[in-house]
Write a protein that holds these residues in place. Structure first.
Motif, PDB file in Angstrom:
ATOM      1  N   GLY A   1       0.782  -1.224   0.000  1.00 52.95           N
ATOM      2  CA  GLY A   1       0.000   0.000   0.000  1.00 52.95           C
ATOM      3  C   GLY A   1       0.808   1.264   0.000  1.00 52.95           C
ATOM      4  N   ASN A   2       2.126   1.197  -0.142  1.00 57.43           N
ATOM      5  CA  ASN A   2       2.953   2.390  -0.046  1.00 57.43           C
ATOM      6  C   ASN A   2       3.058   3.055  -1.400  1.00 57.43           C
ATOM      7  OD1 ASN A   2       4.617   4.343   0.815  1.00 57.43           O
ATOM      8  ND2 ASN A   2       6.175   2.977   1.700  1.00 57.43           N
ATOM      9  N   GLN A   3       2.017   3.753  -1.815  1.00 56.81           N
ATOM     10  CA  GLN A   3       1.956   4.346  -3.149  1.00 56.81           C
ATOM     11  C   GLN A   3       1.813   5.864  -3.047  1.00 56.81           C
ATOM     12  OE1 GLN A   3       2.385   2.992  -6.011  1.00 56.81           O
ATOM     13  NE2 GLN A   3       2.509   0.867  -5.417  1.00 56.81           N
ATOM     14  N   ASP A   4       2.662   6.489  -2.248  1.00 56.79           N
ATOM     15  CA  ASP A   4       2.617   7.941  -2.108  1.00 56.79           C
ATOM     16  C   ASP A   4       2.854   8.600  -3.455  1.00 56.79           C
ATOM     17  OD1 ASP A   4       2.559   7.108   0.408  1.00 56.79           O
ATOM     18  OD2 ASP A   4       4.373   8.132   1.098  1.00 56.79           O
ATOM     19  N   SER A   5       2.192   9.724  -3.704  1.00 59.36           N
ATOM     20  CA  SER A   5       2.446  10.459  -4.944  1.00 59.36           C
ATOM     21  C   SER A   5       3.842  11.033  -4.891  1.00 59.36           C
ATOM     22  CB  SER A   5       1.422  11.592  -5.088  1.00 59.36           C
ATOM     23  OG  SER A   5       1.512  12.484  -4.000  1.00 59.36           O
ATOM     24  N   GLU A   6       4.552  10.973  -5.994  1.00 54.48           N
ATOM     25  CA  GLU A   6       5.929  11.432  -6.067  1.00 54.48           C
ATOM     26  C   GLU A   6       5.989  12.952  -6.074  1.00 54.48           C
ATOM     27  OE1 GLU A   6       7.688   7.472  -6.885  1.00 54.48           O
ATOM     28  OE2 GLU A   6       8.370   9.359  -6.037  1.00 54.48           O
ATOM     29  N   LYS A   7       6.870  13.503  -5.257  1.00 53.56           N
ATOM     30  CA  LYS A   7       7.136  14.939  -5.291  1.00 53.56           C
ATOM     31  C   LYS A   7       8.462  15.154  -5.999  1.00 53.56           C
ATOM     32  CE  LYS A   7       4.691  15.877  -0.982  1.00 53.56           C
ATOM     33  NZ  LYS A   7       4.793  16.419   0.382  1.00 53.56           N
ATOM     34  N   LYS A   8       8.578  16.218  -6.728  1.00 58.61           N
ATOM     35  CA  LYS A   8       9.775  16.445  -7.522  1.00 58.61           C
ATOM     36  C   LYS A   8      10.875  17.011  -6.633  1.00 58.61           C
ATOM     37  CE  LYS A   8       7.568  16.941 -12.005  1.00 58.61           C
ATOM     38  NZ  LYS A   8       8.189  15.827 -12.636  1.00 58.61           N
ATOM     39  N   THR A   9      11.623  16.077  -6.030  1.00 53.47           N
ATOM     40  CA  THR A   9      12.727  16.419  -5.152  1.00 53.47           C
ATOM     41  C   THR A   9      14.007  15.907  -5.769  1.00 53.47           C
ATOM     42  OG1 THR A   9      11.267  16.148  -3.268  1.00 53.47           O
ATOM     43  CG2 THR A   9      13.619  16.197  -2.811  1.00 53.47           C
ATOM     44  N   THR A  10      15.047  16.682  -5.747  1.00 58.80           N
ATOM     45  CA  THR A  10      16.301  16.261  -6.362  1.00 58.80           C
ATOM     46  C   THR A  10      16.965  15.204  -5.514  1.00 58.80           C
ATOM     47  OG1 THR A  10      17.480  18.007  -5.213  1.00 58.80           O
ATOM     48  CG2 THR A  10      16.718  18.491  -7.430  1.00 58.80           C
TER      49      THR A  10
ATOM     50  N   GLY B   1      19.742  14.009  -3.566  1.00 58.65           N
ATOM     51  CA  GLY B   1      20.851  14.643  -2.887  1.00 58.65           C
ATOM     52  C   GLY B   1      20.721  16.160  -2.842  1.00 58.65           C
ATOM     53  N   GLY B   2      19.615  16.738  -3.202  1.00 59.30           N
ATOM     54  CA  GLY B   2      19.461  18.187  -3.182  1.00 59.30           C
ATOM     55  C   GLY B   2      18.039  18.574  -2.924  1.00 59.30           C
ATOM     56  N   GLY B   3      17.711  19.840  -3.081  1.00 64.22           N
ATOM     57  CA  GLY B   3      16.380  20.331  -2.788  1.00 64.22           C
ATOM     58  C   GLY B   3      15.536  20.406  -4.030  1.00 64.22           C
ATOM     59  N   PRO B   4      14.290  20.867  -3.915  1.00 61.53           N
ATOM     60  CA  PRO B   4      13.376  20.945  -5.041  1.00 61.53           C
ATOM     61  C   PRO B   4      13.739  22.068  -5.983  1.00 61.53           C
ATOM     62  CG  PRO B   4      12.395  21.924  -3.095  1.00 61.53           C
ATOM     63  CD  PRO B   4      13.698  21.355  -2.679  1.00 61.53           C
ATOM     64  N   GLY B   5      13.185  21.993  -7.172  1.00 67.65           N
ATOM     65  CA  GLY B   5      13.322  23.107  -8.094  1.00 67.65           C
ATOM     66  C   GLY B   5      14.321  22.911  -9.182  1.00 67.65           C
ATOM     67  N   LYS B   6      15.032  21.770  -9.234  1.00 69.07           N
ATOM     68  CA  LYS B   6      16.013  21.544 -10.288  1.00 69.07           C
ATOM     69  C   LYS B   6      15.325  21.009 -11.535  1.00 69.07           C
ATOM     70  CE  LYS B   6      20.233  21.057  -7.625  1.00 69.07           C
ATOM     71  NZ  LYS B   6      21.495  20.338  -7.511  1.00 69.07           N
ATOM     72  N   ASP B   7      16.103  20.933 -12.633  1.00 69.87           N
ATOM     73  CA  ASP B   7      15.550  20.407 -13.873  1.00 69.87           C
ATOM     74  C   ASP B   7      15.139  18.957 -13.703  1.00 69.87           C
ATOM     75  OD1 ASP B   7      18.025  22.198 -15.834  1.00 69.87           O
ATOM     76  OD2 ASP B   7      16.072  22.856 -15.006  1.00 69.87           O
ATOM     77  N   ASP B   8      14.244  18.523 -14.618  1.00 75.20           N
ATOM     78  CA  ASP B   8      13.757  17.146 -14.537  1.00 75.20           C
ATOM     79  C   ASP B   8      14.881  16.125 -14.643  1.00 75.20           C
ATOM     80  OD1 ASP B   8      10.567  17.612 -16.199  1.00 75.20           O
ATOM     81  OD2 ASP B   8      11.245  18.029 -14.161  1.00 75.20           O
TER      82      ASP B   8
ATOM     83  N   ILE C   1      16.067  14.701 -11.336  1.00 77.16           N
ATOM     84  CA  ILE C   1      15.079  14.057 -10.477  1.00 77.16           C
ATOM     85  C   ILE C   1      14.965  12.591 -10.859  1.00 77.16           C
ATOM     86  CG2 ILE C   1      12.661  14.020  -9.774  1.00 77.16           C
ATOM     87  CD1 ILE C   1      12.536  16.986 -10.574  1.00 77.16           C
ATOM     88  N   VAL C   2      15.154  11.697  -9.884  1.00 80.44           N
ATOM     89  CA  VAL C   2      14.969  10.261 -10.094  1.00 80.44           C
ATOM     90  C   VAL C   2      13.771   9.825  -9.271  1.00 80.44           C
ATOM     91  CG1 VAL C   2      15.943   7.954  -9.845  1.00 80.44           C
ATOM     92  CG2 VAL C   2      17.414   9.864 -10.517  1.00 80.44           C
ATOM     93  N   THR C   3      12.772   9.314  -9.943  1.00 82.86           N
ATOM     94  CA  THR C   3      11.558   8.867  -9.271  1.00 82.86           C
ATOM     95  C   THR C   3      11.481   7.355  -9.248  1.00 82.86           C
ATOM     96  OG1 THR C   3      10.227   8.783 -11.270  1.00 82.86           O
ATOM     97  CG2 THR C   3      10.389  10.927 -10.159  1.00 82.86           C
ATOM     98  N   ARG C   4      10.520   6.838  -8.493  1.00 83.35           N
ATOM     99  CA  ARG C   4      10.315   5.398  -8.498  1.00 83.35           C
ATOM    100  C   ARG C   4       9.914   4.908  -9.881  1.00 83.35           C
ATOM    101  NH1 ARG C   4       7.854   5.838  -3.241  1.00 83.35           N
ATOM    102  NH2 ARG C   4       5.750   5.642  -4.104  1.00 83.35           N
ATOM    103  N   GLU C   5       9.169   5.736 -10.613  1.00 85.53           N
ATOM    104  CA  GLU C   5       8.766   5.342 -11.960  1.00 85.53           C
ATOM    105  C   GLU C   5       9.961   5.240 -12.897  1.00 85.53           C
ATOM    106  OE1 GLU C   5       5.234   4.366 -10.953  1.00 85.53           O
ATOM    107  OE2 GLU C   5       5.786   4.317 -13.065  1.00 85.53           O
TER     108      GLU C   5
END
Length: 414
Positions: free
Chosen positions: A280-289, A291-298, A301-305
């Motif tokens: 059940g651990n299907q949290d929506s992904e937030k665009k977080t870098t 090793g860094g903070g948010p706001g960087k280019d895509d 960003i490495v997501t589970r997908e």
């Protein structure tokens, strides 16, 4: 050197105790003392060793952790003088520092003779003492010794049956004919040989039960989880390392194409994205870098997908256990073959499998204790969430489901 003072009652206890240690009643069952005696030329052992035995420590008021070298010269001299002036059963070395029995070691047949004059007595309270039983049964005959065997299932607990050895068969036979009560309870009296048969049967039954329990525990601990489905991955920012990055991840992994078919690729990519995860651990992904903070280019960003898409080429990815921003995580495949193919492919690519334009992933198998621990932590977190859900109706959702993933609770050693 002045001797340590021992009162009359203590002297009586010491004489009785030391003579018992070297008696026919004790030696056939006391492997340690018998071995110590046989290793000496004259059959004498250090008096300091005898004084360090538990009951002697109690009589002498010595500490519970007293060792032979801790027994003072004054105490040894007092014990020697007490025994020397009274006991006709014991002999001593010239310096009074060693003690033994005047006669040779008892013959093997003595054990049978002792058993014939021993009565098994039950039921007795857990805190009964040898001294209390000696006093009680002294009314019916001379008591040589009292033993309090431990429980077959717990060697720290008295089993409830005492073994009273009398000085003669006649005394034992006389007691067996009695109807006795002790501490308000009617006693069951039987010959020791009958008790031994029952004891043996209890021990056999206990061993069978324990073996069955251990077999069940081993089955649960060793086999009650799927094997070979887990690989751990570690992300690396290859742009930061100045490494060449392929614009096409598939091309970068072309060398491994012989390991999977196009059908596997399609099946892996489709099912890994759409198949629901069992915990059940299907949290929506937030665009977080990473090793860094948010706001960087895509591309940063490495997501589970992303990870599912990359490793779905090797087999159906059941779940990616990973938090965005972390440097590592775990991939659970649906079949062991998927994990094996992914690991083999990673070995062929020196800098790791490309996950996204600027990131590669190196892989390690999770096996043995690490694999067992991973599944234990996962199932523990699932059970906690189920219990929590029962008492927190209406408070599920993303915030609840995302708690307690194994790699957060404890990092699995690889």
């Amino acid at each position: 050197m002045a001797s340590h003072s021992l009162d009359e009652e203590t002297q009586k206890k010491i004489i009785r105790q030391v003579e018992f240690y070297f008696s026919d009643s004790n030696l056939p069952r006391d492997a340690f003392l018998t071995k110590t005696i046989t290793e000496t030329e004259d059959g004498l052992v250090r008096l300091a060793l005898i004084c360090s035995f538990s009951r002697m420590r109690s009589h002498l008021g010595l500490g519970g952790d007293c060792k032979p070298e801790d027994v003072s010269e004054e105490t040894l001299k007092a014990v020697y003088e007490t025994l020397k002036k009274t006991s006709t059963f014991l002999k001593f070395s010239e310096d009074g520092k060693r003690v033994g029995r005047r006669t040779g070691l008892p013959k093997p047949e003595v054990v049978h003779q002792i058993d014939d004059r021993t009565v098994a007595v039950s039921p007795l309270e857990y805190d009964v003492t040898r001294e209390d039983l000696e006093i009680f049964f002294a009314q019916y005959g001379k008591v040589n010794s009292v033993r309090l065997p431990k429980h077959v299932g717990d060697k720290k607990v008295f089993c409830g049956t005492g073994l009273v050895e009398f000085s003669s068969d006649k005394d034992a036979e006389n007691v067996l004919k009695q109807s006795l009560s002790y501490a308000g309870t009617e006693l069951e009296l039987k010959p020791k040989k009958d008790y031994d048969v029952e004891r043996e049967e209890m021990e056999e039954e206990f061993e069978k039960t324990r073996a069955l329990r251990e077999s069940k525990d081993n089955t649960n601990s060793e086999s009650d989880y799927p094997k070979g489905l887990i690989v751990s991955f570690k992300l690396m920012d290859i742009s930061a390392e100045g490494l060449k990055v392929s614009e096409n991840p598939v091309e970068a992994e072309k060398e491994t194409s012989a390991m999977e078919t196009d059908n596997n690729k399609i099946k892996g990519e489709g099912e890994s994205k759409d198949k629901p995860e069992e915990d059940g651990n299907q949290d929506s992904e937030k665009k977080t870098t990473v090793g860094g903070g948010p706001g960087k280019d895509d591309k940063d960003i490495v997501t589970r997908e992303d990870i599912k898409s990359t490793f779905g080429k090797f087999g159906t990815v059941k779940y990616v256990d990973y938090t965005m921003g972390a440097e590592a995580g775990y991939i659970r495949f649906e079949e062991p073959e998927g994990a094996q193919k992914a690991r083999a492919a990673a070995v062929l690519v020196e800098d790791g499998l490309i996950v996204k334009k600027n990131y590669t992933a190196s892989l390690e198998a999770v096996t043995g204790d690490a694999e067992k621990e991973y599944w234990a932590l996962l199932r523990g977190s699932q059970e906690n969430r189920r219990q929590g859900a029962k008492g927190n109706h209406g408070r599920g959702g993303r915030n609840f489901r995302g708690r307690g993933r194994p790699h957060k609770a404890q990092k699995v050693a690889l």
